[in-house]
Design a protein around this motif. Structure first.
Motif, PDB file in Angstrom:
ATOM      1  N   ASP A  95       0.771  -1.197  -0.110  1.00 32.49           N
ATOM      2  CA  ASP A  95       0.074   0.066  -0.097  1.00 32.49           C
ATOM      3  C   ASP A  95       0.949   1.136   0.269  1.00 32.49           C
ATOM      4  O   ASP A  95       0.652   2.254  -0.650  1.00 32.49           O
ATOM      5  CB  ASP A  95      -0.709  -0.140   1.111  1.00 32.49           C
ATOM      6  CG  ASP A  95      -2.132  -0.503   1.013  1.00 32.49           C
ATOM      7  OD1 ASP A  95      -2.817  -0.232  -0.224  1.00 32.49           O
ATOM      8  OD2 ASP A  95      -2.955  -1.116   1.618  1.00 32.49           O
ATOM      9  N   GLN A  96       2.041   1.198   0.730  1.00 35.66           N
ATOM     10  CA  GLN A  96       2.853   2.436   0.789  1.00 35.66           C
ATOM     11  C   GLN A  96       3.666   2.592  -0.591  1.00 35.66           C
ATOM     12  O   GLN A  96       3.665   3.633  -1.027  1.00 35.66           O
ATOM     13  CB  GLN A  96       3.909   2.004   1.778  1.00 35.66           C
ATOM     14  CG  GLN A  96       3.600   2.175   3.325  1.00 35.66           C
ATOM     15  CD  GLN A  96       3.232   3.454   3.681  1.00 35.66           C
ATOM     16  OE1 GLN A  96       3.692   4.452   3.391  1.00 35.66           O
ATOM     17  NE2 GLN A  96       2.056   3.738   4.404  1.00 35.66           N
ATOM     18  N   LEU A  97       3.757   1.552  -1.581  1.00 35.43           N
ATOM     19  CA  LEU A  97       4.228   1.673  -2.484  1.00 35.43           C
ATOM     20  C   LEU A  97       3.442   2.127  -3.727  1.00 35.43           C
ATOM     21  O   LEU A  97       3.781   2.027  -4.872  1.00 35.43           O
ATOM     22  CB  LEU A  97       5.141   0.429  -2.938  1.00 35.43           C
ATOM     23  CG  LEU A  97       6.299  -0.161  -2.103  1.00 35.43           C
ATOM     24  CD1 LEU A  97       6.960  -1.436  -2.043  1.00 35.43           C
ATOM     25  CD2 LEU A  97       7.487   1.115  -2.316  1.00 35.43           C
ATOM     26  N   GLY A  98       2.066   1.922  -3.409  1.00 34.88           N
ATOM     27  CA  GLY A  98       1.088   2.386  -4.213  1.00 34.88           C
ATOM     28  C   GLY A  98       0.611   1.171  -5.398  1.00 34.88           C
ATOM     29  O   GLY A  98       0.039   1.350  -6.249  1.00 34.88           O
ATOM     30  N   ASN A  99       0.552   0.009  -4.498  1.00 27.12           N
ATOM     31  CA  ASN A  99       0.040  -1.122  -5.162  1.00 27.12           C
ATOM     32  C   ASN A  99      -1.160  -1.726  -4.332  1.00 27.12           C
ATOM     33  O   ASN A  99      -0.990  -2.821  -3.653  1.00 27.12           O
ATOM     34  CB  ASN A  99       1.348  -2.276  -5.357  1.00 27.12           C
ATOM     35  CG  ASN A  99       2.535  -1.869  -5.857  1.00 27.12           C
ATOM     36  OD1 ASN A  99       2.337  -0.906  -6.820  1.00 27.12           O
ATOM     37  ND2 ASN A  99       3.652  -2.182  -5.438  1.00 27.12           N
ATOM     38  N   PRO A 100      -2.347  -1.146  -4.504  1.00 31.28           N
ATOM     39  CA  PRO A 100      -3.331  -1.531  -3.582  1.00 31.28           C
ATOM     40  C   PRO A 100      -3.902  -2.976  -3.946  1.00 31.28           C
ATOM     41  O   PRO A 100      -4.465  -3.668  -2.936  1.00 31.28           O
ATOM     42  CB  PRO A 100      -4.462  -0.551  -3.769  1.00 31.28           C
ATOM     43  CG  PRO A 100      -4.100   0.202  -5.221  1.00 31.28           C
ATOM     44  CD  PRO A 100      -2.451   0.166  -5.322  1.00 31.28           C
ATOM     45  N   ALA A 105       0.470   6.744   7.611  1.00 24.25           N
ATOM     46  CA  ALA A 105       1.254   6.571   8.794  1.00 24.25           C
ATOM     47  C   ALA A 105       0.789   5.466   9.559  1.00 24.25           C
ATOM     48  O   ALA A 105       1.704   4.595   9.995  1.00 24.25           O
ATOM     49  CB  ALA A 105       0.852   7.815   9.677  1.00 24.25           C
ATOM     50  N   ALA A 106      -0.508   5.028   9.553  1.00 22.57           N
ATOM     51  CA  ALA A 106      -1.172   4.119  10.368  1.00 22.57           C
ATOM     52  C   ALA A 106      -0.525   2.818   9.515  1.00 22.57           C
ATOM     53  O   ALA A 106      -0.190   1.757  10.324  1.00 22.57           O
ATOM     54  CB  ALA A 106      -2.605   3.954  10.323  1.00 22.57           C
ATOM     55  N   LEU A 107      -0.546   2.843   8.202  1.00 27.57           N
ATOM     56  CA  LEU A 107       0.076   1.663   7.563  1.00 27.57           C
ATOM     57  C   LEU A 107       1.433   1.316   7.558  1.00 27.57           C
ATOM     58  O   LEU A 107       1.950   0.110   7.885  1.00 27.57           O
ATOM     59  CB  LEU A 107      -0.377   1.514   6.132  1.00 27.57           C
ATOM     60  CG  LEU A 107      -1.731   1.199   5.824  1.00 27.57           C
ATOM     61  CD1 LEU A 107      -2.210   1.742   4.541  1.00 27.57           C
ATOM     62  CD2 LEU A 107      -1.907  -0.238   5.975  1.00 27.57           C
ATOM     63  N   ALA A 108       2.296   2.475   7.752  1.00 24.23           N
ATOM     64  CA  ALA A 108       3.715   2.351   7.907  1.00 24.23           C
ATOM     65  C   ALA A 108       3.887   1.888   9.374  1.00 24.23           C
ATOM     66  O   ALA A 108       4.853   1.070   9.476  1.00 24.23           O
ATOM     67  CB  ALA A 108       4.455   3.687   7.931  1.00 24.23           C
ATOM     68  N   SER A 109       3.164   2.265  10.179  1.00 22.54           N
ATOM     69  CA  SER A 109       3.340   1.605  11.579  1.00 22.54           C
ATOM     70  C   SER A 109       3.065   0.501  11.784  1.00 22.54           C
ATOM     71  O   SER A 109       3.563  -0.442  12.505  1.00 22.54           O
ATOM     72  CB  SER A 109       2.380   2.660  12.549  1.00 22.54           C
ATOM     73  OG  SER A 109       2.632   2.208  14.084  1.00 22.54           O
ATOM     74  N   ALA A 110       1.950  -0.095  11.181  1.00 26.03           N
ATOM     75  CA  ALA A 110       1.460  -1.529  11.122  1.00 26.03           C
ATOM     76  C   ALA A 110       2.559  -2.418  10.580  1.00 26.03           C
ATOM     77  O   ALA A 110       2.783  -3.272  10.923  1.00 26.03           O
ATOM     78  CB  ALA A 110       0.025  -1.798  10.075  1.00 26.03           C
ATOM     79  N   ALA A 111       3.076  -1.918   9.302  1.00 19.49           N
ATOM     80  CA  ALA A 111       4.171  -2.553   8.852  1.00 19.49           C
ATOM     81  C   ALA A 111       5.436  -3.089   9.672  1.00 19.49           C
ATOM     82  O   ALA A 111       5.807  -4.136   9.854  1.00 19.49           O
ATOM     83  CB  ALA A 111       4.857  -2.099   7.547  1.00 19.49           C
ATOM     84  N   ALA A 112       5.666  -1.922  10.470  1.00 25.48           N
ATOM     85  CA  ALA A 112       6.693  -2.025  11.338  1.00 25.48           C
ATOM     86  C   ALA A 112       6.304  -2.973  12.505  1.00 25.48           C
ATOM     87  O   ALA A 112       7.021  -3.982  13.038  1.00 25.48           O
ATOM     88  CB  ALA A 112       7.223  -0.727  11.956  1.00 25.48           C
TER      89      ALA A 112
END
Length: 204
Positions: A39-44, A193-200
């Motif tokens: 999702d962060q890379l733009g591949n939904p 921000a939420a997805l980046a946090s989740a990925a980590a």
């Protein structure tokens, strides 16, 4: 992998999570983390395929449903985002961030009183009202969703998740957002921000 995700190096983080996730016995946390990175890379599309794979491994897992719901925010599919986050909130394992994300999505659809009630259950009253007031101001601007679709996916401070006050990142500083400022943070910033946090977090 966790450090890479925290630093916004998603291409390298993707390589690490793929190497760590055994194909024969996949881990739902790593599968969901890979989805968040996509999702962060733009591949939904790929992200959602991975979230569905994670849900097969961990049915109705609220953290995976949360990521899926935020993925729909990226593409302005707010009805699907709300329905998915409601599934997440229904789980007794859902944490406060999931419920706050639901409040965000409800507010983005213009149902501000309902969003205020949901946020007030999770945040101090003044903070909840400030977040909803900011959503009102943001959505009153022309082309709000066109701006959302164009929003960049630059690395964000992982402490500023969707469970925190909305921020103005117009000059790269983490200031509290004030209605009327130029170039306010967009909904995608919050989802990002939420997805980046989740990925980590999924590596913990």
């Amino acid at each position: 992998g966790k450090a890479l995700a925290e630093n916004g190096d998603f291409d390298e983080a993707l390589k690490v999570v793929r190497a760590a996730n055994a194909p024969r016995v996949p881990d739902w946390r790593l599968t969901s983390a890979e989805g968040a990175i996509h999702d962060q890379l733009g591949n939904p599309g790929e992200a959602r395929r991975l979230y569905q794979a994670a849900l097969k491994l961990a049915p109705e897992e609220p953290s995976v449903l949360n990521n899926l719901g935020l993925s729909y925010v990226f593409t302005s599919e707010l009805g699907r985002a709300e329905a998915t986050l409601k599934r997440a909130v229904a789980s007794p394992r859902a944490d406060s961030r999931v419920r706050q994300n639901l409040a965000l999505v409800v507010g983005l659809q213009g149902r501000f009183e309902e969003a205020d009630r949901l946020a007030a259950a999770e945040l101090p009253p003044e903070e909840a009202k400030a977040n909803v007031a900011y959503l009102r101001a943001m959505l009153s601007q022309p082309d709000s969703w066109k701006q959302l679709e164009r929003a960049d996916r630059k690395p964000v401070d992982l402490k500023r998740t969707a469970g925190c006050p909305l921020r103005d990142r117009s000059e790269g500083r983490g200031r509290d957002a004030v209605p009327g400022r130029s170039r306010p943070a967009q909904p995608a910033d919050v989802a990002s921000a939420a997805l980046a946090s989740a990925a980590a977090a999924n590596w913990s």
